[in-house]
Design a protein around this motif. Sequence first.
Motif, PDB file in Angstrom:
ATOM      1  N   LYS A 103      -9.234 -27.504  -6.307  1.00  0.00           N
ATOM      2  CA  LYS A 103     -10.268 -26.522  -6.026  1.00  0.00           C
ATOM      3  C   LYS A 103     -10.472 -26.357  -4.523  1.00  0.00           C
ATOM      4  CE  LYS A 103     -13.603 -23.753  -7.507  1.00  0.00           C
ATOM      5  NZ  LYS A 103     -13.329 -22.531  -8.290  1.00  0.00           N
ATOM      6  N   CYS A 104     -11.036 -27.393  -3.886  1.00  0.00           N
ATOM      7  CA  CYS A 104     -11.330 -27.262  -2.453  1.00  0.00           C
ATOM      8  C   CYS A 104     -10.088 -27.443  -1.593  1.00  0.00           C
ATOM      9  CB  CYS A 104     -12.423 -28.240  -2.035  1.00  0.00           C
ATOM     10  SG  CYS A 104     -11.890 -29.975  -1.995  1.00  0.00           S
ATOM     11  N   GLY A 105      -9.170 -28.318  -2.027  1.00  0.00           N
ATOM     12  CA  GLY A 105      -7.958 -28.561  -1.268  1.00  0.00           C
ATOM     13  C   GLY A 105      -8.108 -29.551  -0.129  1.00  0.00           C
ATOM     14  N   VAL A 106      -9.324 -30.058   0.094  1.00  0.00           N
ATOM     15  CA  VAL A 106      -9.541 -30.967   1.230  1.00  0.00           C
ATOM     16  C   VAL A 106     -10.240 -32.254   0.808  1.00  0.00           C
ATOM     17  CG1 VAL A 106      -9.518 -29.156   2.980  1.00  0.00           C
ATOM     18  CG2 VAL A 106     -11.676 -29.705   1.832  1.00  0.00           C
ATOM     19  N   GLY A 107     -10.216 -32.591  -0.491  1.00  0.00           N
ATOM     20  CA  GLY A 107     -10.708 -33.880  -0.957  1.00  0.00           C
ATOM     21  C   GLY A 107     -12.214 -34.025  -1.028  1.00  0.00           C
ATOM     22  N   ILE A 108     -12.933 -32.928  -1.210  1.00  0.00           N
ATOM     23  CA  ILE A 108     -14.392 -32.992  -1.259  1.00  0.00           C
ATOM     24  C   ILE A 108     -14.940 -32.773  -2.667  1.00  0.00           C
ATOM     25  CG2 ILE A 108     -16.529 -31.891  -0.469  1.00  0.00           C
ATOM     26  CD1 ILE A 108     -15.145 -31.361   2.188  1.00  0.00           C
ATOM     27  N   CYS A 109     -14.396 -31.791  -3.389  1.00  0.00           N
ATOM     28  CA  CYS A 109     -15.019 -31.404  -4.664  1.00  0.00           C
ATOM     29  C   CYS A 109     -14.762 -32.397  -5.788  1.00  0.00           C
ATOM     30  CB  CYS A 109     -14.563 -30.010  -5.081  1.00  0.00           C
ATOM     31  SG  CYS A 109     -12.846 -29.918  -5.674  1.00  0.00           S
ATOM     32  N   GLY A 110     -13.696 -33.193  -5.708  1.00  0.00           N
ATOM     33  CA  GLY A 110     -13.395 -34.166  -6.755  1.00  0.00           C
ATOM     34  C   GLY A 110     -12.707 -33.586  -7.968  1.00  0.00           C
ATOM     35  N   ARG A 111     -12.326 -32.332  -7.908  1.00  0.00           N
ATOM     36  CA  ARG A 111     -11.712 -31.662  -9.068  1.00  0.00           C
ATOM     37  C   ARG A 111     -10.365 -32.273  -9.439  1.00  0.00           C
ATOM     38  NH1 ARG A 111     -12.748 -26.373 -10.750  1.00  0.00           N
ATOM     39  NH2 ARG A 111     -11.702 -25.945 -12.727  1.00  0.00           N
ATOM     40  N   CYS A 112      -9.625 -32.763  -8.437  1.00  0.00           N
ATOM     41  CA  CYS A 112      -8.261 -33.220  -8.698  1.00  0.00           C
ATOM     42  C   CYS A 112      -8.104 -34.726  -8.562  1.00  0.00           C
ATOM     43  CB  CYS A 112      -7.284 -32.507  -7.756  1.00  0.00           C
ATOM     44  SG  CYS A 112      -7.489 -32.952  -6.018  1.00  0.00           S
ATOM     45  N   ASN A 113      -9.197 -35.465  -8.657  1.00  0.00           N
ATOM     46  CA  ASN A 113      -9.073 -36.912  -8.453  1.00  0.00           C
ATOM     47  C   ASN A 113      -8.440 -37.597  -9.651  1.00  0.00           C
ATOM     48  OD1 ASN A 113     -11.715 -36.638  -9.953  1.00  0.00           O
ATOM     49  ND2 ASN A 113     -11.581 -38.873  -9.793  1.00  0.00           N
ATOM     50  N   ILE A 114      -7.679 -38.636  -9.365  1.00  0.00           N
ATOM     51  CA  ILE A 114      -7.135 -39.547 -10.377  1.00  0.00           C
ATOM     52  C   ILE A 114      -7.526 -40.940  -9.905  1.00  0.00           C
ATOM     53  CG2 ILE A 114      -5.099 -40.335 -11.644  1.00  0.00           C
ATOM     54  CD1 ILE A 114      -3.661 -37.831 -10.712  1.00  0.00           C
ATOM     55  N   GLY A 115      -8.520 -41.506 -10.535  1.00  0.00           N
ATOM     56  CA  GLY A 115      -9.049 -42.765 -10.035  1.00  0.00           C
ATOM     57  C   GLY A 115      -9.618 -42.551  -8.644  1.00  0.00           C
ATOM     58  N   THR A 116      -9.124 -43.296  -7.667  1.00  0.00           N
ATOM     59  CA  THR A 116      -9.599 -43.175  -6.294  1.00  0.00           C
ATOM     60  C   THR A 116      -8.761 -42.213  -5.464  1.00  0.00           C
ATOM     61  OG1 THR A 116      -8.257 -45.056  -5.587  1.00  0.00           O
ATOM     62  CG2 THR A 116     -10.497 -45.531  -6.344  1.00  0.00           C
ATOM     63  N   LYS A 117      -7.739 -41.616  -6.041  1.00  0.00           N
ATOM     64  CA  LYS A 117      -6.849 -40.729  -5.301  1.00  0.00           C
ATOM     65  C   LYS A 117      -7.185 -39.265  -5.573  1.00  0.00           C
ATOM     66  CE  LYS A 117      -4.284 -44.122  -3.702  1.00  0.00           C
ATOM     67  NZ  LYS A 117      -4.259 -44.473  -2.270  1.00  0.00           N
ATOM     68  N   TYR A 118      -6.953 -38.433  -4.581  1.00  0.00           N
ATOM     69  CA  TYR A 118      -7.127 -36.995  -4.709  1.00  0.00           C
ATOM     70  C   TYR A 118      -5.759 -36.332  -4.518  1.00  0.00           C
ATOM     71  CZ  TYR A 118     -12.098 -37.952  -4.312  1.00  0.00           C
ATOM     72  OH  TYR A 118     -13.366 -38.430  -4.534  1.00  0.00           O
ATOM     73  N   VAL A 119      -5.343 -35.554  -5.509  1.00  0.00           N
ATOM     74  CA  VAL A 119      -4.011 -34.950  -5.448  1.00  0.00           C
ATOM     75  C   VAL A 119      -3.888 -34.031  -4.236  1.00  0.00           C
ATOM     76  CG1 VAL A 119      -2.390 -33.431  -6.643  1.00  0.00           C
ATOM     77  CG2 VAL A 119      -3.646 -35.163  -7.923  1.00  0.00           C
ATOM     78  N   CYS A 120      -4.977 -33.367  -3.852  1.00  0.00           N
ATOM     79  CA  CYS A 120      -4.913 -32.401  -2.751  1.00  0.00           C
ATOM     80  C   CYS A 120      -4.789 -33.067  -1.388  1.00  0.00           C
ATOM     81  CB  CYS A 120      -6.125 -31.473  -2.778  1.00  0.00           C
ATOM     82  SG  CYS A 120      -7.692 -32.279  -2.380  1.00  0.00           S
ATOM     83  N   VAL A 121      -5.127 -34.349  -1.281  1.00  0.00           N
ATOM     84  CA  VAL A 121      -5.083 -35.054  -0.005  1.00  0.00           C
ATOM     85  C   VAL A 121      -4.062 -36.189  -0.037  1.00  0.00           C
ATOM     86  CG1 VAL A 121      -6.397 -36.439   1.650  1.00  0.00           C
ATOM     87  CG2 VAL A 121      -7.472 -34.478   0.528  1.00  0.00           C
TER      88      VAL A 121
ATOM     89  N   GLU B 227       6.071 -45.723  -8.415  1.00  0.00           N
ATOM     90  CA  GLU B 227       5.378 -46.987  -8.176  1.00  0.00           C
ATOM     91  C   GLU B 227       3.897 -46.726  -7.885  1.00  0.00           C
ATOM     92  OE1 GLU B 227       6.544 -50.915  -5.702  1.00  0.00           O
ATOM     93  OE2 GLU B 227       6.342 -49.110  -4.481  1.00  0.00           O
ATOM     94  N   GLN B 228       3.608 -45.709  -7.098  1.00  0.00           N
ATOM     95  CA  GLN B 228       2.222 -45.370  -6.792  1.00  0.00           C
ATOM     96  C   GLN B 228       1.498 -44.839  -8.026  1.00  0.00           C
ATOM     97  OE1 GLN B 228       3.299 -42.691  -3.588  1.00  0.00           O
ATOM     98  NE2 GLN B 228       2.323 -44.031  -2.080  1.00  0.00           N
ATOM     99  N   LEU B 229       2.180 -44.038  -8.834  1.00  0.00           N
ATOM    100  CA  LEU B 229       1.549 -43.480 -10.034  1.00  0.00           C
ATOM    101  C   LEU B 229       1.179 -44.567 -11.032  1.00  0.00           C
ATOM    102  CD1 LEU B 229       3.637 -40.243 -10.717  1.00  0.00           C
ATOM    103  CD2 LEU B 229       1.385 -40.433  -9.658  1.00  0.00           C
ATOM    104  N   LEU B 230       2.001 -45.589 -11.126  1.00  0.00           N
ATOM    105  CA  LEU B 230       1.726 -46.662 -12.079  1.00  0.00           C
ATOM    106  C   LEU B 230       0.487 -47.468 -11.696  1.00  0.00           C
ATOM    107  CD1 LEU B 230       5.346 -47.957 -12.795  1.00  0.00           C
ATOM    108  CD2 LEU B 230       3.874 -46.640 -14.319  1.00  0.00           C
ATOM    109  N   GLU B 231       0.048 -47.345 -10.446  1.00  0.00           N
ATOM    110  CA  GLU B 231      -1.155 -48.032 -10.005  1.00  0.00           C
ATOM    111  C   GLU B 231      -2.422 -47.231 -10.302  1.00  0.00           C
ATOM    112  OE1 GLU B 231      -0.468 -48.580  -5.878  1.00  0.00           O
ATOM    113  OE2 GLU B 231       0.997 -50.200  -6.131  1.00  0.00           O
ATOM    114  N   LEU B 232      -2.257 -45.984 -10.757  1.00  0.00           N
ATOM    115  CA  LEU B 232      -3.395 -45.106 -11.009  1.00  0.00           C
ATOM    116  C   LEU B 232      -3.788 -45.127 -12.484  1.00  0.00           C
ATOM    117  CD1 LEU B 232      -2.319 -42.000  -8.898  1.00  0.00           C
ATOM    118  CD2 LEU B 232      -3.813 -43.870  -8.210  1.00  0.00           C
ATOM    119  N   PRO B 233      -5.034 -44.749 -12.817  1.00  0.00           N
ATOM    120  CA  PRO B 233      -5.438 -44.633 -14.230  1.00  0.00           C
ATOM    121  C   PRO B 233      -4.576 -43.597 -14.939  1.00  0.00           C
ATOM    122  CG  PRO B 233      -7.339 -44.555 -12.774  1.00  0.00           C
ATOM    123  CD  PRO B 233      -6.133 -44.450 -11.883  1.00  0.00           C
TER     124      PRO B 233
END
Length: 285
Positions: free
Chosen positions: A250-268, A276-282
């Motif tokens: 949505k926002c593209g800059v890690g603020i809105c939380g629309r694309c978060n996976i656990g503690t990670k934001y896909v847009c940032v 390996e990184q994906l396996l550490e995520l929910p």
Amino acid sequence: MTENPQRSPLAANPYLPEIGTIVETIQETHNIKTFRVVLGSEERMQDFHYEPGQVGQLSVFGIGEATFVINSPPTRKEYLQFSVMRAGEVTTKLHGLSKGDRVGVRAPLGNHFPYESMKGKDIVFIGGGIGMAPLRTLLLFMLDNRADYGKIRVLYGARSPQDMAFSYELPEWLERKDMETVLTIDREAEGWEHRVGLIPNVLLEMAPKPRKAVAVTCGPPIMIKFTLQALKKLGFKDNQIVTTLEKRMKCGVGICGRCNIGTKYVCVDGPVFTNEQLLELPNEL
């Protein structure tokens, strides 16, 4: 993985899009259309900095915006290329645009393919359908810097010949001596002269060696699932497998939380991740 580069200085306000003009459109398939967009002047295009794998938000004024990978490489700056699958209101409106129309562009966003750490290694590209768009960016970038990389192999598949994007480029890919290209479709089709079979099965037949190699893959989730299993059978480790996620931003800059996976934001933090990184995520994908 490399750290996120600084965003190109579009404006002080990261939500304010830059005006782009469509200079060419290509109807790739029945539901995928490519747009070639320029920003202002030729000088602005040369100054615009981005890396292979980064994305941008395209907006239709009065309707909304959506995220697409910039699938032209930064080594070729005549235009920015975005390939759009028609799937909702914004993408339907985009499909209605043509040469000369204006769009909003917020880019570049996100991280990029770790091409520096891939230098000297063999690269295996595995793309399905529209998933070839982000891979195309990295592939063309590597071909423009061919001496930096080892053997390049490309496996591209779709349900049918009509569902293959970038079909006008495939003859050149097949003819090049400095890369190997394998095309496949799910079922037999009249006039088809290449492989027939699901991508993971054809990948196992190709049997790329994992030693000093990196596999880069993108496509439908079901394809990715079985492609990862095939790569594991071939001996590829999780840190040798790179993919890029398509999760609604949505926002593209890690603020809105629309694309978060656990503690990670896909847009940032993404959209590019190693397995390996994906396996550490929910498991939220």
